[in-house]
Scaffold this active site. Structure first.
Site, PDB file in Angstrom:
ATOM      1  N   ARG A  29     -26.540  73.530  59.819  1.00 30.18           N
ATOM      2  CA  ARG A  29     -26.212  73.480  58.128  1.00 30.18           C
ATOM      3  C   ARG A  29     -26.886  73.964  57.166  1.00 30.18           C
ATOM      4  O   ARG A  29     -27.912  74.325  57.368  1.00 30.18           O
ATOM      5  CB  ARG A  29     -25.885  72.609  57.934  1.00 30.18           C
ATOM      6  CG  ARG A  29     -24.809  72.120  58.960  1.00 30.18           C
ATOM      7  CD  ARG A  29     -24.113  70.425  58.617  1.00 30.18           C
ATOM      8  NE  ARG A  29     -23.326  70.217  59.725  1.00 30.18           N
ATOM      9  CZ  ARG A  29     -22.138  70.389  60.294  1.00 30.18           C
ATOM     10  NH1 ARG A  29     -21.423  71.358  59.297  1.00 30.18           N
ATOM     11  NH2 ARG A  29     -20.999  70.196  61.385  1.00 30.18           N
ATOM     12  N   ASP A  30     -26.599  74.749  56.393  1.00 26.24           N
ATOM     13  CA  ASP A  30     -27.526  75.613  55.527  1.00 26.24           C
ATOM     14  C   ASP A  30     -28.121  74.253  54.654  1.00 26.24           C
ATOM     15  O   ASP A  30     -27.819  73.079  54.296  1.00 26.24           O
ATOM     16  CB  ASP A  30     -26.627  75.867  54.784  1.00 26.24           C
ATOM     17  CG  ASP A  30     -27.990  77.185  53.224  1.00 26.24           C
ATOM     18  OD1 ASP A  30     -27.461  77.884  53.321  1.00 26.24           O
ATOM     19  OD2 ASP A  30     -27.845  76.065  52.504  1.00 26.24           O
ATOM     20  N   ILE A  31     -29.557  74.044  54.588  1.00 28.75           N
ATOM     21  CA  ILE A  31     -30.353  72.689  53.090  1.00 28.75           C
ATOM     22  C   ILE A  31     -29.737  72.074  52.914  1.00 28.75           C
ATOM     23  O   ILE A  31     -30.257  71.620  51.720  1.00 28.75           O
ATOM     24  CB  ILE A  31     -31.529  73.858  53.705  1.00 28.75           C
ATOM     25  CG1 ILE A  31     -32.666  72.175  53.557  1.00 28.75           C
ATOM     26  CG2 ILE A  31     -32.297  74.819  52.700  1.00 28.75           C
ATOM     27  CD1 ILE A  31     -34.075  72.628  54.055  1.00 28.75           C
ATOM     28  N   ASN A  87     -25.722  87.824  52.377  1.00 29.84           N
ATOM     29  CA  ASN A  87     -25.894  89.101  51.455  1.00 29.84           C
ATOM     30  C   ASN A  87     -27.359  90.126  51.881  1.00 29.84           C
ATOM     31  O   ASN A  87     -28.007  89.735  53.170  1.00 29.84           O
ATOM     32  CB  ASN A  87     -27.112  87.840  50.227  1.00 29.84           C
ATOM     33  CG  ASN A  87     -25.978  87.220  49.936  1.00 29.84           C
ATOM     34  OD1 ASN A  87     -25.145  86.956  49.458  1.00 29.84           O
ATOM     35  ND2 ASN A  87     -26.418  85.202  50.008  1.00 29.84           N
ATOM     36  N   HIS A 100     -28.255  86.911  58.432  1.00 32.57           N
ATOM     37  CA  HIS A 100     -27.378  85.648  58.205  1.00 32.57           C
ATOM     38  C   HIS A 100     -25.804  85.584  57.754  1.00 32.57           C
ATOM     39  O   HIS A 100     -25.568  86.089  57.216  1.00 32.57           O
ATOM     40  CB  HIS A 100     -28.143  84.044  57.999  1.00 32.57           C
ATOM     41  CG  HIS A 100     -29.070  84.074  57.179  1.00 32.57           C
ATOM     42  ND1 HIS A 100     -30.184  85.326  56.447  1.00 32.57           N
ATOM     43  CD2 HIS A 100     -28.348  83.680  55.175  1.00 32.57           C
ATOM     44  CE1 HIS A 100     -30.123  85.446  55.254  1.00 32.57           C
ATOM     45  NE2 HIS A 100     -29.373  84.570  54.282  1.00 32.57           N
ATOM     46  N   HIS A 102     -23.309  83.435  55.904  1.00 37.65           N
ATOM     47  CA  HIS A 102     -23.140  82.989  55.497  1.00 37.65           C
ATOM     48  C   HIS A 102     -21.428  82.080  55.950  1.00 37.65           C
ATOM     49  O   HIS A 102     -20.469  82.942  55.922  1.00 37.65           O
ATOM     50  CB  HIS A 102     -22.879  82.281  53.590  1.00 37.65           C
ATOM     51  CG  HIS A 102     -24.011  82.351  53.167  1.00 37.65           C
ATOM     52  ND1 HIS A 102     -24.998  81.567  52.502  1.00 37.65           N
ATOM     53  CD2 HIS A 102     -25.709  83.395  53.179  1.00 37.65           C
ATOM     54  CE1 HIS A 102     -25.189  81.943  52.357  1.00 37.65           C
ATOM     55  NE2 HIS A 102     -26.661  83.364  52.593  1.00 37.65           N
TER      56      HIS A 102
HETATM   57  P1  AMP Z   1     -29.734  84.534  51.745  1.00 32.42           P
HETATM   58  O1  AMP Z   1     -30.108  84.130  49.617  1.00 32.42           O
HETATM   59  O2  AMP Z   1     -28.416  84.999  51.438  1.00 32.42           O
HETATM   60  O3  AMP Z   1     -30.878  84.322  52.315  1.00 32.42           O
HETATM   61  O4  AMP Z   1     -29.568  82.779  51.897  1.00 32.42           O
HETATM   62  C1  AMP Z   1     -30.754  82.297  52.507  1.00 32.42           C
HETATM   63  C2  AMP Z   1     -29.951  80.783  52.752  1.00 32.42           C
HETATM   64  O5  AMP Z   1     -31.400  79.597  53.587  1.00 32.42           O
HETATM   65  C3  AMP Z   1     -29.917  79.636  51.462  1.00 32.42           C
HETATM   66  O6  AMP Z   1     -28.566  79.784  51.495  1.00 32.42           O
HETATM   67  C4  AMP Z   1     -30.972  78.818  52.337  1.00 32.42           C
HETATM   68  O7  AMP Z   1     -30.220  77.477  51.251  1.00 32.42           O
HETATM   69  C5  AMP Z   1     -30.954  78.102  53.179  1.00 32.42           C
HETATM   70  N1  AMP Z   1     -32.037  77.517  54.124  1.00 32.42           N
HETATM   71  C6  AMP Z   1     -33.020  77.944  53.466  1.00 32.42           C
HETATM   72  N2  AMP Z   1     -34.363  77.443  54.719  1.00 32.42           N
HETATM   73  C7  AMP Z   1     -33.658  76.803  55.062  1.00 32.42           C
HETATM   74  C8  AMP Z   1     -33.896  75.455  55.751  1.00 32.42           C
HETATM   75  N3  AMP Z   1     -34.599  75.445  56.369  1.00 32.42           N
HETATM   76  N4  AMP Z   1     -32.225  75.075  57.178  1.00 32.42           N
HETATM   77  C9  AMP Z   1     -31.466  74.976  56.255  1.00 32.42           C
HETATM   78  N5  AMP Z   1     -30.958  76.359  55.312  1.00 32.42           N
HETATM   79  C10 AMP Z   1     -32.019  76.757  54.896  1.00 32.42           C
END
Ligand code: AMP
Ligand code: ZN
Length: 114
Positions: A29-31, A87, A100, A102
Site C-alpha cells: 500500500r502507498d504511504i 510515471n 512501480h 500505481h
Molecule cells: P512516483 O511519484 O510515481 O515515483 O510514486 C512514488 C510513490 O511512492 C508515491 O505515491 C509515494 O507516496 C510512495 N511512497 C514513498 N515512500 C513510500 C513508503 N515508505 N511506503 C509506501 N509508499 C511510499
C-alpha cells in the site's frame, strides 16, 4: 541498490504494508494514498525507470500488470474499474527511481490526468 527505498522493501530492511509477493514482484500500500485503494506493484529487480527496460524485462512487466489486475479483483474493483499508472522521470512526477505500477481505485478517475 543499497540506497533505493523500494529495494529496501524487497529486502525487508523497511517493512512494507504488503498486499502480495512472489518470486518476481512485490505489492504494497502507498504511504500517501491518492484513492481508497492505492497499491504499488514493483519488480524485485532494481530497474530505475521505464527507459531502462530491455527485452528480458518484458515478462516481468506483464507480471506486474497482471498482479495489479488480480489485486483489483481481490479488493472488489474489477467491475467498477481502476487505473494503473507508471510515471517516468521528472515531468511525469516520478519520485522513486525503482519502477512501480500505481494501482488506484475506489473513486471516479479524471481524464486527462493532471
Ligand atoms: P512516483 O511519484 O510515481 O515515483 O510514486 C512514488 C510513490 O511512492 C508515491 O505515491 C509515494 O507516496 C510512495 N511512497 C514513498 N515512500 C513510500 C513508503 N515508505 N511506503 C509506501 N509508499 C511510499
Ligand atoms: Zn531499487
Amino acid at each position: 541498490m543499497t540506497d533505493c527505498l523500494f529495494c529496501k522493501m524487497v529486502s525487508g530492511e523497511i517493512p512494507p504494508d504488503k498486499v502480495y509477493e512472489d518470486d518476481q514482484v512485490l505489492a504494497f500500500r502507498d504511504i500517501n494514498p491518492q484513492a481508497p485503494l492505492h497499491v504499488l506493484v514493483i519488480p524485485k529487480e532494481h530497474i530505475a525507470t521505464l527507459n531502462d527496460l530491455d527485452d528480458t524485462h518484458l515478462p516481468l512487466l506483464g507480471r506486474m500488470v497482471q498482479t495489479a489486475a488480480i489485486i483489483a479483483a481481490q479488493e472488489g474493483f474489477d467491475e467498477r474499474g481502476y487505473r494503473t499508472v507508471i510515471n517516468c522521470n521528472a515531468e511525469a512526477g516520478q519520485s522513486v527511481f525503482h519502477i512501480h505500477l500505481h494501482l488506484l481505485a475506489g473513486r471516479a478517475m479524471h481524464w486527462p490526468p493532471g
